[in-house]
Design a protein around this motif. Sequence first.
Motif, short mmCIF file in Angstrom:
data_model
loop_
_atom_site.label_atom_id
_atom_site.label_comp_id
_atom_site.label_asym_id
_atom_site.label_seq_id
_atom_site.Cartn_x
_atom_site.Cartn_y
_atom_site.Cartn_z
N GLN A 190 0.85 -1.19 0.00
CA GLN A 190 0.00 0.00 0.00
C GLN A 190 0.88 1.24 0.00
O GLN A 190 1.68 1.45 0.91
N VAL A 191 0.75 2.03 -1.06
CA VAL A 191 1.53 3.26 -1.22
C VAL A 191 0.56 4.42 -1.38
O VAL A 191 -0.28 4.40 -2.29
N PRO A 192 0.62 5.43 -0.49
CA PRO A 192 -0.27 6.58 -0.63
C PRO A 192 -0.04 7.30 -1.96
O PRO A 192 1.09 7.38 -2.46
N TRP A 211 -4.50 0.27 -6.10
CA TRP A 211 -5.93 0.19 -6.38
C TRP A 211 -6.32 1.19 -7.45
O TRP A 211 -7.05 0.86 -8.40
N LEU A 212 -5.84 2.42 -7.33
CA LEU A 212 -6.19 3.47 -8.28
C LEU A 212 -5.68 3.14 -9.68
O LEU A 212 -6.41 3.26 -10.68
N ALA A 213 -4.44 2.69 -9.77
CA ALA A 213 -3.87 2.34 -11.08
C ALA A 213 -4.63 1.17 -11.71
O ALA A 213 -4.92 1.18 -12.91
N ASN A 214 -4.97 0.17 -10.89
CA ASN A 214 -5.67 -1.00 -11.42
C ASN A 214 -7.02 -0.65 -12.00
O ASN A 214 -7.43 -1.16 -13.05
N ARG A 215 -7.76 0.23 -11.31
CA ARG A 215 -9.09 0.59 -11.81
C ARG A 215 -8.99 1.36 -13.13
O ARG A 215 -9.80 1.15 -14.04
N TRP A 216 -8.02 2.24 -13.25
CA TRP A 216 -7.85 2.95 -14.52
C TRP A 216 -7.44 1.99 -15.63
O TRP A 216 -7.89 2.11 -16.77
N CYS A 217 -6.58 1.02 -15.30
CA CYS A 217 -6.15 0.05 -16.32
C CYS A 217 -7.35 -0.73 -16.88
O CYS A 217 -7.38 -1.09 -18.06
N GLU A 218 -8.34 -0.99 -16.03
CA GLU A 218 -9.53 -1.70 -16.48
C GLU A 218 -10.41 -0.84 -17.38
O GLU A 218 -11.06 -1.35 -18.29
N MET A 249 -0.37 -4.86 -15.40
CA MET A 249 -0.74 -5.78 -14.33
C MET A 249 0.47 -6.50 -13.76
O MET A 249 0.55 -6.79 -12.56
N SER A 250 1.45 -6.79 -14.61
CA SER A 250 2.62 -7.57 -14.20
C SER A 250 3.64 -6.75 -13.43
O SER A 250 4.56 -7.32 -12.83
N LEU A 251 3.51 -5.43 -13.43
CA LEU A 251 4.46 -4.58 -12.70
C LEU A 251 4.32 -4.80 -11.20
O LEU A 251 3.22 -4.77 -10.66
N ASP A 252 5.45 -4.99 -10.53
CA ASP A 252 5.42 -5.20 -9.08
C ASP A 252 5.37 -3.89 -8.30
O ASP A 252 5.05 -3.90 -7.11
N ASN A 253 5.67 -2.78 -8.94
CA ASN A 253 5.73 -1.49 -8.26
C ASN A 253 4.43 -0.71 -8.50
O ASN A 253 4.21 -0.22 -9.61
N PRO A 254 3.54 -0.57 -7.50
CA PRO A 254 2.28 0.11 -7.73
C PRO A 254 2.43 1.60 -8.03
O PRO A 254 1.62 2.17 -8.77
N GLU A 259 2.14 5.97 -12.11
CA GLU A 259 2.82 7.01 -12.88
C GLU A 259 2.59 6.80 -14.38
O GLU A 259 2.34 7.76 -15.13
N LEU A 260 2.67 5.54 -14.83
CA LEU A 260 2.43 5.25 -16.24
C LEU A 260 0.98 5.53 -16.62
O LEU A 260 0.69 6.06 -17.71
N VAL A 261 0.05 5.20 -15.74
CA VAL A 261 -1.37 5.48 -15.98
C VAL A 261 -1.60 6.98 -16.05
O VAL A 261 -2.34 7.47 -16.91
#
Length: 227
Positions: free
Chosen positions: A135-137, A179-186, A199-204, A209-211
């Motif tokens: 979990q990263v703020p 969580w935020l990055a995952n929802r945008w990716c969807e 999805m495969s990136l280990d660094n949230p 940042e990419l999103v």
Amino acid sequence: MEVPAPPTVLQLPLFPLRNVLFPGGYLPLRIFEVRYLDMIGRSHKAGAPFGVVCLTEGAEVNSAPAPGSPSGDGYANEEFHLEGTLATITRLERPNPGLMMIRCTGAQRFRVRSSEKLKHGLWMADVELLPDDVQVPVPSDLENAAFSLQELVRNLSARTGDVDRMPLQPPYQWGDCGWLANRWCELLPLDLQQKQRLMSLDNPLLRLELVADLLERMGLDQPTPPV
């Protein structure tokens, strides 16, 4: 020196899809193929997950070969990415015999160590569970991604009027990078290869940042909090 714990390895059935499931994601499925009806029934009864992997070759729905074609196992060739996500069934309905309507939630990511296609077409695999996102703020320079998603959810909610039909399901974790990055990716119109890489990136934080770069290029970033 502390010795790291060995990775957790599970054996589970796979469900190859033309889709990428992210942890925390919402996945509705219509099940009618024989190879999946029994598998889903067993998984639901046992409260056990199955694995979703993204197809790189083959179709989601398979059919037997045409008369005169070379003999085989009766299914088209299927290949898929080796990193996927556990799917937990949260609702199952049987509107009629031979049909299941299910809703799933994405859980932990995994990497396929070995897999075998059974005679009736179902894939079984030994998988290694991957660590959950730390979990990263969300840092202040990436808060636009949270503001934009909050506005989108508010608009979708007003349009549908039904939380169960929303592509994003609560609880909402606006302040968590993964969580935020995952929802945008969807939600973003990305091709499957892009979604799989993210999805495969280990660094949230890197994923977000990419999103955020994608949102800025698409003109979808929200500069201020929604009122």
